[in-house]
Design an enzyme around this catalytic site. Structure first.
Site, PDB file in Angstrom:
ATOM      1  N   THR A 130       0.823  -1.207   0.000  1.00 55.17           N
ATOM      2  CA  THR A 130       0.000   0.000   0.000  1.00 55.17           C
ATOM      3  C   THR A 130       0.859   1.260   0.000  1.00 55.17           C
ATOM      4  O   THR A 130       1.899   1.320   0.645  1.00 55.17           O
ATOM      5  CB  THR A 130      -0.915   0.010   1.235  1.00 55.17           C
ATOM      6  N   ILE A 161       2.119   0.107   7.036  1.00 53.57           N
ATOM      7  CA  ILE A 161       2.851  -1.153   6.965  1.00 53.57           C
ATOM      8  C   ILE A 161       3.054  -1.735   8.370  1.00 53.57           C
ATOM      9  O   ILE A 161       3.699  -1.118   9.231  1.00 53.57           O
ATOM     10  CB  ILE A 161       4.204  -0.968   6.255  1.00 53.57           C
ATOM     11  N   ILE A 351     -24.903  -3.963  24.936  1.00 54.07           N
ATOM     12  CA  ILE A 351     -25.305  -4.798  26.070  1.00 54.07           C
ATOM     13  C   ILE A 351     -24.632  -4.328  27.351  1.00 54.07           C
ATOM     14  O   ILE A 351     -25.248  -4.304  28.429  1.00 54.07           O
ATOM     15  CB  ILE A 351     -24.981  -6.276  25.783  1.00 54.07           C
ATOM     16  N   GLY A 354     -23.476   1.755  29.603  1.00 54.80           N
ATOM     17  CA  GLY A 354     -22.475   2.768  29.925  1.00 54.80           C
ATOM     18  C   GLY A 354     -21.108   2.165  30.165  1.00 54.80           C
ATOM     19  O   GLY A 354     -20.083   2.768  29.815  1.00 54.80           O
ATOM     20  N   GLU A 377      -6.278  -5.989   4.146  1.00 48.85           N
ATOM     21  CA  GLU A 377      -6.221  -7.178   3.277  1.00 48.85           C
ATOM     22  C   GLU A 377      -7.329  -7.177   2.217  1.00 48.85           C
ATOM     23  O   GLU A 377      -7.795  -8.225   1.774  1.00 48.85           O
ATOM     24  CB  GLU A 377      -6.303  -8.475   4.096  1.00 48.85           C
ATOM     25  N   THR A 379     -10.682  -4.341   1.177  1.00 50.96           N
ATOM     26  CA  THR A 379     -11.914  -3.852   1.801  1.00 50.96           C
ATOM     27  C   THR A 379     -13.098  -4.775   1.511  1.00 50.96           C
ATOM     28  O   THR A 379     -13.042  -5.632   0.618  1.00 50.96           O
ATOM     29  CB  THR A 379     -12.256  -2.449   1.271  1.00 50.96           C
ATOM     30  N   GLU A 381     -15.705  -3.921   0.045  1.00 50.69           N
ATOM     31  CA  GLU A 381     -16.129  -3.640  -1.320  1.00 50.69           C
ATOM     32  C   GLU A 381     -15.303  -4.443  -2.325  1.00 50.69           C
ATOM     33  O   GLU A 381     -15.826  -4.982  -3.309  1.00 50.69           O
ATOM     34  CB  GLU A 381     -16.002  -2.140  -1.613  1.00 50.69           C
TER      35      GLU A 381
END
Length: 396
Positions: A130, A161, A351, A354, A377, A379, A381
């Site tokens: 990337t 990285i 669940i 607060g 690794e 997305t 999409e």
């Protein structure tokens, strides 16, 4: 069909005990301090976690006759991820992105030089694909490597990285443009750059939403010279090599997500049994119990998808399954498991009410850590695009 063997389940117990003993007591403080526990890595190496898919000649424990090695790695990642996601990704990236490219594409000399220390946990390696302007579109790589005599001169930058800037990082393998093919398209090659090489800089660690314990840096290369022999695999084949590496990584991320979802199921169930409101445990309310039941279903489904993909990977290594099957199974498992894990963290925090918003409760840390699973690794999409393409649907 597949199922985890008794050896896998016995191994699960070993890793779970390690995680509960060596990680759980410290993880909250490490997270607060954004501290990477470099001393934990050799302990993971002593347990054999980095060598599960590596042959004995390089310090690992792989026995090709037994099979199931990649599945064992996924079990380890799941169990570490159940306690802390940052420690899980340290193993996942250390093997899948650090060791695997060298093991798969390296020469015998490269393997002998780098793998023993990586397998033992004395060192870590990074995977530089990337870039600031090239994420999902990894083919838009701008980093360049020019041959000058018997050296490569590398210039460019990488982003996000993992394991790239620790005190024990020994090298980073990066993709770089090394020329053009006959059609004028960029040739992408993979080149190993040792830590400490002049011109190689690991920038300041990122200030991240989650994964505070994981080591993540941007990298810059300015006139960075490495021997010509540091080319990994064939020139011009780096992009294909890294895409294949990502297939394995997607299954590993899926295992990490299973660990997170399982943790949310365990924590939510225990809390719903002990937290009382209006004179009874909150788990007696269907508004709570039904949501926990949904987490249980998603954990079961995610685990089955993950270990089917891992089994297919092991079967492919034995020559009994195709690359195409593994790629599709990896994308399906990664997509479902990562989204299921993120949903599980949202439910768990709700669940806990607060308390779920307070950092003293682990669900808050998992909530922060979860989102990256839908990004790293490949997305969600990208996974949907790959799944649709495998089905033969038109793609742009």
């Amino acid at each position: 069909m597949f199922e985890l063997s008794q050896d896998h389940e016995d191994f699960r117990k070993v890793v779970r005990d390690f995680a509960e003993r060596e990680v759980a007591p410290h993880v909250a403080q490490w997270d607060r301090d954004h501290h990477f526990p470099a001393g934990l890595v050799p302990k993971m190496g002593d347990l054999g976690l980095f060598g599960l898919v590596v042959p004995e000649e390089f310090g690992g424990s792989l026995d090709p006759e037994e099979g199931g090695a990649f599945t064992s790695l996924c079990v380890a990642i799941e169990e570490l991820g159940r306690v802390d996601q940052s420690i899980g990704i340290t193993l996942s990236a250390g093997v899948g992105l650090g060791i695997n490219p060298i093991l798969t594409y390296g020469t015998d000399e490269q393997k002998q030089r780098w793998l023993p220390d990586l397998v033992a946990g004395r060192a870590l390696a990074g995977f530089g694909l990337t870039e600031p302007d090239a994420g999902s579109d990894a083919g838009a790589t701008r980093t360049k490597a020019v041959r000058d005599g018997d050296e490569w001169v590398v210039d460019g930058a990488k982003a996000f990285i993992t394991n790239s800037g620790t005190d024990i990082t020994s090298l980073v393998t990066v993709t770089a443009r090394t020329g053009t093919d006959d059609k004028g398209n960029a040739q992408i090659s993979a080149i190993m750059i040792p830590s400490g090489t002049p011109g190689f800089t690991a920038e300041a660690a990122y200030d991240k939403l989650g994964w505070h314990i994981s080591d993540t840096h941007g990298l810059t290369f300015q006139g960075c010279r490495v021997p010509e022999a540091n080319l990994l695999g064939e020139e011009g084949q780096g992009f294909k090599q890294f895409l294949k590496t990502l297939d394995d990584g997607r299954i590993a991320i899926s295992a990490l997500a299973v660990g997170m979802a399982q943790a949310m199921l365990d924590l939510s169930t225990d809390y719903a049994k002990t937290r009382t409101a209006f004179g009874r445990p909150i788990g007696a309310n269907q508004g709570v119990s039904f949501q926990i039941a949904d987490i249980a279903v998603s954990v079961e489904a995610a685990r089955l998808l993950t270990y089917k993909a891992a089994w297919l990977k092991d079967e492919m290594e034995a020559g009994r399954r195709s690359v195409k099957e593994v790629k599709q199974a990896a994308s399906i498992a990664k997509l479902y498991s990562s989204e299921a894990a993120v949903t599980a963290t949202r439910i768990a925090v709700q669940i806990f009410g607060g308390n779920g918003f307070m950092e003293e409760y682990p669900v808050a840390r998992f909530y922060r850590d979860g989102k990256i699973l839908e990004i790293g690794e490949g997305t969600s999409e990208v996974q949907r695009m790959l799944i649709a393409r495998h089905l033969g649907l038109p793609s742009s």
